[in-house]
Enzyme design. Sequence first.
Site, PDB file in Angstrom:
ATOM      1  N   LYS A  81       0.830  -1.205   0.000  1.00  0.00           N
ATOM      2  CA  LYS A  81       0.000   0.000   0.000  1.00  0.00           C
ATOM      3  C   LYS A  81       0.864   1.255   0.000  1.00  0.00           C
ATOM      4  O   LYS A  81       0.643   2.190  -0.778  1.00  0.00           O
ATOM      5  CB  LYS A  81      -0.887  -0.006   1.249  1.00  0.00           C
ATOM      6  CG  LYS A  81      -1.593   1.320   1.525  1.00  0.00           C
ATOM      7  CD  LYS A  81      -2.425   1.267   2.791  1.00  0.00           C
ATOM      8  CE  LYS A  81      -1.725   1.780   4.014  1.00  0.00           C
ATOM      9  NZ  LYS A  81      -1.876   3.230   4.215  1.00  0.00           N
ATOM     10  N   ASN A  82       1.870   1.307   0.894  1.00  0.00           N
ATOM     11  CA  ASN A  82       2.660   2.532   1.057  1.00  0.00           C
ATOM     12  C   ASN A  82       3.525   2.837  -0.157  1.00  0.00           C
ATOM     13  O   ASN A  82       3.958   3.961  -0.351  1.00  0.00           O
ATOM     14  CB  ASN A  82       3.528   2.450   2.319  1.00  0.00           C
ATOM     15  CG  ASN A  82       2.690   2.578   3.578  1.00  0.00           C
ATOM     16  OD1 ASN A  82       1.524   2.974   3.520  1.00  0.00           O
ATOM     17  ND2 ASN A  82       3.266   2.242   4.719  1.00  0.00           N
TER      18      ASN A  82
ATOM     19  N   CYS B 252      -4.992  12.920  11.986  1.00  0.00           N
ATOM     20  CA  CYS B 252      -4.672  11.497  11.963  1.00  0.00           C
ATOM     21  C   CYS B 252      -4.621  11.035  13.409  1.00  0.00           C
ATOM     22  O   CYS B 252      -4.058  11.724  14.257  1.00  0.00           O
ATOM     23  CB  CYS B 252      -3.320  11.279  11.284  1.00  0.00           C
ATOM     24  SG  CYS B 252      -2.906   9.542  11.153  1.00  0.00           S
TER      25      CYS B 252
ATOM     26  N   ARG C 291       2.076  14.070  12.911  1.00  0.00           N
ATOM     27  CA  ARG C 291       2.479  13.837  11.511  1.00  0.00           C
ATOM     28  C   ARG C 291       2.292  15.081  10.646  1.00  0.00           C
ATOM     29  O   ARG C 291       1.569  15.067   9.670  1.00  0.00           O
ATOM     30  CB  ARG C 291       1.672  12.677  10.921  1.00  0.00           C
ATOM     31  CG  ARG C 291       1.824  11.411  11.716  1.00  0.00           C
ATOM     32  CD  ARG C 291       0.868  10.342  11.258  1.00  0.00           C
ATOM     33  NE  ARG C 291       1.374   9.594  10.124  1.00  0.00           N
ATOM     34  CZ  ARG C 291       0.736   8.579   9.563  1.00  0.00           C
ATOM     35  NH1 ARG C 291      -0.431   8.205  10.006  1.00  0.00           N
ATOM     36  NH2 ARG C 291       1.243   7.938   8.553  1.00  0.00           N
TER      37      ARG C 291
ATOM     38  N   ASP D 292       4.828   0.215  12.222  1.00  0.00           N
ATOM     39  CA  ASP D 292       3.598  -0.357  11.688  1.00  0.00           C
ATOM     40  C   ASP D 292       3.415  -1.830  12.058  1.00  0.00           C
ATOM     41  O   ASP D 292       2.389  -2.424  11.730  1.00  0.00           O
ATOM     42  CB  ASP D 292       3.558  -0.222  10.161  1.00  0.00           C
ATOM     43  CG  ASP D 292       3.132   1.178   9.718  1.00  0.00           C
ATOM     44  OD1 ASP D 292       2.796   2.001  10.590  1.00  0.00           O
ATOM     45  OD2 ASP D 292       3.132   1.435   8.501  1.00  0.00           O
TER      46      ASP D 292
ATOM     47  N   ARG E  96      -8.440  -0.296   4.789  1.00  0.00           N
ATOM     48  CA  ARG E  96      -7.506   0.656   4.193  1.00  0.00           C
ATOM     49  C   ARG E  96      -6.204  -0.023   3.803  1.00  0.00           C
ATOM     50  O   ARG E  96      -5.515   0.445   2.894  1.00  0.00           O
ATOM     51  CB  ARG E  96      -7.197   1.784   5.195  1.00  0.00           C
ATOM     52  CG  ARG E  96      -8.343   2.780   5.366  1.00  0.00           C
ATOM     53  CD  ARG E  96      -7.893   3.952   6.224  1.00  0.00           C
ATOM     54  NE  ARG E  96      -6.571   4.371   5.808  1.00  0.00           N
ATOM     55  CZ  ARG E  96      -5.614   4.792   6.649  1.00  0.00           C
ATOM     56  NH1 ARG E  96      -5.842   4.852   7.936  1.00  0.00           N
ATOM     57  NH2 ARG E  96      -4.442   5.157   6.194  1.00  0.00           N
TER      58      ARG E  96
END
Length: 429
Positions: free
Chosen positions: A22-23, A120, A125, A311, A403
């Site tokens: 995803k990233n 967020c 961030r 993560d 997500r």
Amino acid sequence: MDSIVIQGGNRLNGTIPVSGAKNSALKLMAASILTDQPLLLTNMPRLADTKFLGRLLKALGVEVTERDGADGQETLFHGATISSTFAPYDLVRQMRASFNVLGPLLARTGEAKVSLPGGCTIGARPVDLHLQALTALGAEIELDEGYVTARAPKGLQGAEIAFPIVSVGATEHALLAAVMANGTTVLRNAAREPEIGDLARCLTAMGARVDGIDSDVLTITGVSSLGGATWSVIPDRIEMGSYAVAAAMAGGEVRLTKARADLMQALSAKMVEAGVEITPTDDGVIVKRDPAQRLKAVDLTTEVYPGFATDLQAQFMALMTTADGQSTIQENIFENRFMHAPELARLGADIAVHAGSAVVTGVPTLRGAPVMATDLRASVSLVIAGLVAEGETTVGRVYHLDRGFEKLEDKLTACGADIRRVKGDEHDH
């Protein structure tokens, strides 16, 4: 809202294919703005986040075509003309990474108006490092009513940029903007995450000139235009790590394929220390644990790559909840990243949080309960804990999971987990 219901106690045995990252996919999608030629991304994950960004790219004039290719899912992006340089709040607020269209729009058209991303839940961030980098490249930037208006009437200019802290987002954003700047740009203290290397290599395939890939100094020689390319998205190391932890938690033997063992070395080392068998293969790893043997508690500190990924911290905490002994988990990346701790405690975990660290005292068993997902990575830690909790665990607010995890229930069910999705309206009747 959907929820996921898990009956704990089943072993996991089988094969799980790992999706594209995803990233990485999100930044590669943003790179499609930089060229009027087609960019074909293969090994594309189909996620809520990639759908959001696809919607935004379409609004800017990029044609987005999802299809099935010889190598699985792929998406073709073609921005023959950029019809709009405006990224409105309702399209940007759903996902922070969409802010990264600012640099490419500026590089290609000389102007952009992009909404600041919404709040967020896992800490501040801020995007100030992104804006400082673009300013250094010669952009004129104004902030007004939640929007960034940026102009570079004479084009972006190469610059020396030394980041005060390591920032993945700012490194990627500066790279996306600098590839078409006039002259040479040097990014110092650049982040070294594999997803940045993936972006740099894709940009190189499109005709960019980037030296120092995978190091903390990137030297970018600007080119006047970029062409199209076909690029395979790197495997998702966070998804890979999450399923590795799930296999270790439940016990059994799971083969993770379409992946790369070198992308989860920091996690593998900690899991081996805890008593999990991890065997690299030519396309991933085999994770094996005898459920009769209790795991050992090990300490952990999150760090920028190649250290232990923030993560994967929530997932590892779940693993430690039933380990033998006490483990200390130190979170150094995001300040508000223990919101899963009280939810794990609802399953019977013994976790004490003090500011940036958590002490997990292993308990013999967890018990099923209703819990709620608070953010993307926390939500999967609750699923992992639910795999071993006695009885039924219901994880609410799973839109967070969608997500970043593709076909989570299908992948775990294929290995023997008793897990199913309940649509929101089923609960209401």
